[in-house]
Scaffold this motif. Structure first.
Motif, PDB file in Angstrom:
ATOM      1  N   VAL A  79       0.839  -1.209   0.000  1.00 20.24           N
ATOM      2  CA  VAL A  79       0.000   0.000   0.000  1.00 20.24           C
ATOM      3  C   VAL A  79       0.872   1.256   0.000  1.00 20.24           C
ATOM      4  N   ASP A  80       1.932   1.250   0.827  1.00 20.22           N
ATOM      5  CA  ASP A  80       2.818   2.417   0.874  1.00 20.22           C
ATOM      6  C   ASP A  80       3.449   2.690  -0.483  1.00 20.22           C
ATOM      7  N   ARG A  81       3.944   1.642  -1.119  1.00 20.31           N
ATOM      8  CA  ARG A  81       4.600   1.833  -2.419  1.00 20.31           C
ATOM      9  C   ARG A  81       3.599   2.252  -3.492  1.00 20.31           C
ATOM     10  N   LEU A  82       2.386   1.715  -3.434  1.00 25.51           N
ATOM     11  CA  LEU A  82       1.355   2.161  -4.382  1.00 25.51           C
ATOM     12  C   LEU A  82       1.034   3.635  -4.172  1.00 25.51           C
ATOM     13  N   ASN A  83       0.929   4.044  -2.912  1.00 27.03           N
ATOM     14  CA  ASN A  83       0.652   5.444  -2.604  1.00 27.03           C
ATOM     15  C   ASN A  83       1.774   6.367  -3.081  1.00 27.03           C
ATOM     16  N   GLU A  84       2.995   5.819  -3.169  1.00 20.10           N
ATOM     17  CA  GLU A  84       4.133   6.588  -3.676  1.00 20.10           C
ATOM     18  C   GLU A  84       4.189   6.562  -5.207  1.00 20.10           C
ATOM     19  N   GLY A  85       3.238   5.840  -5.832  1.00 15.76           N
ATOM     20  CA  GLY A  85       3.192   5.773  -7.284  1.00 15.76           C
ATOM     21  C   GLY A  85       4.016   4.632  -7.873  1.00 15.76           C
ATOM     22  N   ASP A  86       4.489   3.734  -7.045  1.00 10.13           N
ATOM     23  CA  ASP A  86       5.327   2.622  -7.510  1.00 10.13           C
ATOM     24  C   ASP A  86       4.448   1.407  -7.805  1.00 10.13           C
ATOM     25  N   ASP A  87       3.955   1.329  -9.040  1.00 13.76           N
ATOM     26  CA  ASP A  87       3.087   0.217  -9.435  1.00 13.76           C
ATOM     27  C   ASP A  87       3.843  -1.094  -9.624  1.00 13.76           C
ATOM     28  N   SER A  88       5.173  -1.042  -9.707  1.00 13.55           N
ATOM     29  CA  SER A  88       5.952  -2.266  -9.894  1.00 13.55           C
ATOM     30  C   SER A  88       5.802  -3.216  -8.700  1.00 13.55           C
ATOM     31  N   VAL A  89       5.360  -2.682  -7.576  1.00 16.95           N
ATOM     32  CA  VAL A  89       5.157  -3.518  -6.392  1.00 16.95           C
ATOM     33  C   VAL A  89       4.097  -4.585  -6.652  1.00 16.95           C
ATOM     34  N   LEU A  90       3.161  -4.309  -7.554  1.00  7.91           N
ATOM     35  CA  LEU A  90       2.122  -5.293  -7.873  1.00  7.91           C
ATOM     36  C   LEU A  90       2.710  -6.524  -8.549  1.00  7.91           C
ATOM     37  N   ASP A  91       3.634  -6.307  -9.480  1.00  4.58           N
ATOM     38  CA  ASP A  91       4.304  -7.438 -10.127  1.00  4.58           C
ATOM     39  C   ASP A  91       5.104  -8.238  -9.101  1.00  4.58           C
ATOM     40  N   GLU A  92       5.792  -7.527  -8.226  1.00  3.14           N
ATOM     41  CA  GLU A  92       6.563  -8.184  -7.168  1.00  3.14           C
ATOM     42  C   GLU A  92       5.646  -9.018  -6.277  1.00  3.14           C
ATOM     43  N   PHE A  93       4.495  -8.464  -5.943  1.00  2.00           N
ATOM     44  CA  PHE A  93       3.550  -9.156  -5.065  1.00  2.00           C
ATOM     45  C   PHE A  93       3.006 -10.419  -5.736  1.00  2.00           C
ATOM     46  N   VAL A  94       2.720 -10.339  -7.028  1.00  2.00           N
ATOM     47  CA  VAL A  94       2.238 -11.510  -7.775  1.00  2.00           C
ATOM     48  C   VAL A  94       3.289 -12.617  -7.739  1.00  2.00           C
TER      49      VAL A  94
END
Length: 103
Positions: A79-94
Motif C-alpha cells: 500500500v505504501d509503495r502504491l501510494n508513492e506511485g510505484d506500481d511495480s510492487v504489484l508485479d513483485e507481489f504476484v
C-alpha cells in the motif's frame, strides 16, 4: 547495496510492530523446536507415518508465519509503495504469491 542474501533486490526493510515481531519470533521458535524434535525422531527410528505427521504440522506452522507476513506486507509495504506511485510492487507481489503457492 547488495549482498548474497538479497539476490539483487535492494535492501528495503519492513517495519513490523513489536507485537507482530514477538508473535512471529515465538512461532518460529516453536517451528525450530519442531524441527529438532523431528531430527530426534529420525535418529530414534520412529515410525515413518509419525514423522510425516510432525512434518505436516511443521509445514502448517510455517504457512501460518507466511500468512502473517503476507498480510503485513500487503497492508503495509505494498500500500505504501502504491501510494508513492510505484506500481511495480504489484508485479513483485504476484511473484511472491506464486512462490507461496508452489509449496
Amino acid at each position: 547495496m547488495e549482498d548474497g542474501l538479497n539476490d539483487g533486490i535492494s535492501c528495503r526493510k519492513s517495519h513490523h510492530p513489536e507485537e507482530v515481531k514477538r508473535n512471529l519470533t515465538s512461532r518460529l521458535n516453536r517451528v525450530e523446536g519442531q524441527i529438532r524434535g523431528i531430527k530426534g525422531m529420525i535418529e530414534k527410528d520412529v515410525y515413518c507415518d509419525d514423522v510425516i505427521t510432525q512434518l505436516s504440522a511443521t509445514q502448517s506452522a510455517l504457512n501460518s508465519v507466511a500468512k502473517i507476513l503476507l498480510e503485513g506486507h500487503l497492508k503495509g509495504c505494498v500500500v505504501d509503495r502504491l501510494n508513492e506511485g510505484d506500481d511495480s510492487v504489484l508485479d513483485e507481489f504476484v511473484v511472491t504469491i506464486q512462490k507461496l503457492m508452489k509449496k
